[in-house]
Design an enzyme around this catalytic site. Sequence first.
Site, short mmCIF file in Angstrom:
data_model
loop_
_atom_site.label_atom_id
_atom_site.label_comp_id
_atom_site.label_asym_id
_atom_site.label_seq_id
_atom_site.Cartn_x
_atom_site.Cartn_y
_atom_site.Cartn_z
N ASP A 213 -35.05 -19.35 -8.88
CA ASP A 213 -34.45 -18.33 -9.08
C ASP A 213 -35.53 -17.12 -8.78
O ASP A 213 -36.90 -17.18 -9.30
CB ASP A 213 -34.32 -18.07 -10.55
N GLY B 180 -28.00 -22.51 -22.91
CA GLY B 180 -26.88 -23.39 -22.80
C GLY B 180 -27.42 -24.63 -22.40
O GLY B 180 -27.16 -25.85 -22.89
N ASP B 181 -28.46 -24.79 -21.45
CA ASP B 181 -29.03 -25.91 -21.08
C ASP B 181 -30.14 -26.62 -22.03
O ASP B 181 -30.06 -27.77 -22.20
CB ASP B 181 -29.74 -25.64 -19.72
N ASP C 227 -34.35 -13.23 -23.56
CA ASP C 227 -33.65 -13.59 -22.26
C ASP C 227 -33.01 -14.80 -22.67
O ASP C 227 -33.40 -16.07 -23.04
CB ASP C 227 -34.96 -14.04 -21.27
N GLY D 137 -37.26 -16.73 -18.87
CA GLY D 137 -37.10 -17.78 -18.35
C GLY D 137 -36.76 -18.88 -19.04
O GLY D 137 -36.59 -18.95 -20.16
N LYS E 29 -19.25 -29.51 -22.16
CA LYS E 29 -19.70 -28.30 -22.94
C LYS E 29 -19.29 -27.48 -21.84
O LYS E 29 -19.41 -27.35 -20.67
CB LYS E 29 -21.05 -28.45 -22.83
#
Length: 322
Positions: free
Chosen positions: A13, A259-260, A254, A302, A193
Amino acid sequence: GGLIVAYGELLIDFVPTVAGVSLAEAPAFKKAPGGAPANVAVCVSRLGGNAAFIGKVGDDEFGHMLADVLMSNKVDVEGLRFDSNARTALAFVTLRSDGEREFMFFRNPSADMLMVPSELDEDLIRRSSTFHYGSISLISEPSRSTQCAAMKLARESGSLMSYDVNLRLALWPSPEAAHEGIMSIWDQADLIKVSDEEVKFLTKGGNDKLDEVVLSLWRPNLKLLLVTDGPDGCRYYTRGFKGRVMSFKVDAVDTTGAGDAFVGGLLHILAKNKGLLDDEIALRSALQFACACGAITTTGKGAIPSMPDRKAVLKLIGVTTI
Ligand code: ATP
């Protein structure tokens, strides 16, 4: 606990060095490791669990840098492949001042899109006690067939099948194709999920009778359906019970990777006790742990750099052991 194998994309990213700008306005970009399944693997490992990653990057500096990041986080990379004909995938990502994420992907095609079934580490998949995957690899061939082959092997080996939808509409040829592709593997999961926005997209529904909308995503074989909702934590649905677990109050800077981290935290606890899917009290405490993981990840910039360790999670929850 058992081995958690995360399957899918691993990429770089590029994130603006200043907050709240569009991609066009950004004066410069900083590179950050990305890819939802890879983030999940790192989270599990940080928490003290056993994690491996399966996927493909380019045989280039970025690909090897990503492999190093996984290795330095003690994620098993035996199943990671390097393609000498295609580059590591890149994504430029910004959170604009209006709160919307803006993406620009470079995948024409990238190494992850070109993974073929013969590159699968079948032994690693057979050894997994949990197999976790998303939907990005379903977008085109040959990565779609490869993911399906990996899922088939994992299921036949008795792994717990964990699906995090991770909708990236811009990568699909059309919204209809995205809907069909994401739903095409719905029936194979034990645990799914989704985020609030993904529920809206998948059910084409409003938010007024949310439970009914969500229940249209229910399947007889499903053991647990989770809908995450930022600071409001998550709702959970099982065959026997449903409810909500709130997240923890933190100063979010941030949300990338929240979710991860949530999924990583839950899979880590589940790997030690799969029986908790039938026990609401135990499930709620596992979801609290998962919410704490998500919350902590929002407090730093991050995804991978701000993944929690066990100590930080227990401190936020306010207990000394779980
Ligand atoms: P992502 O931004 O990684 O795509 P997502 O949309 O899949 O995330 P979210 O609902 O944003 O998932 O976050 C996952 C979990 O992380 C939530 O269920 C919650 O427990 C926690 N979380 C996220 N944002 C916050 C926040 N601002 N404060 C507290 N907890 C949060």
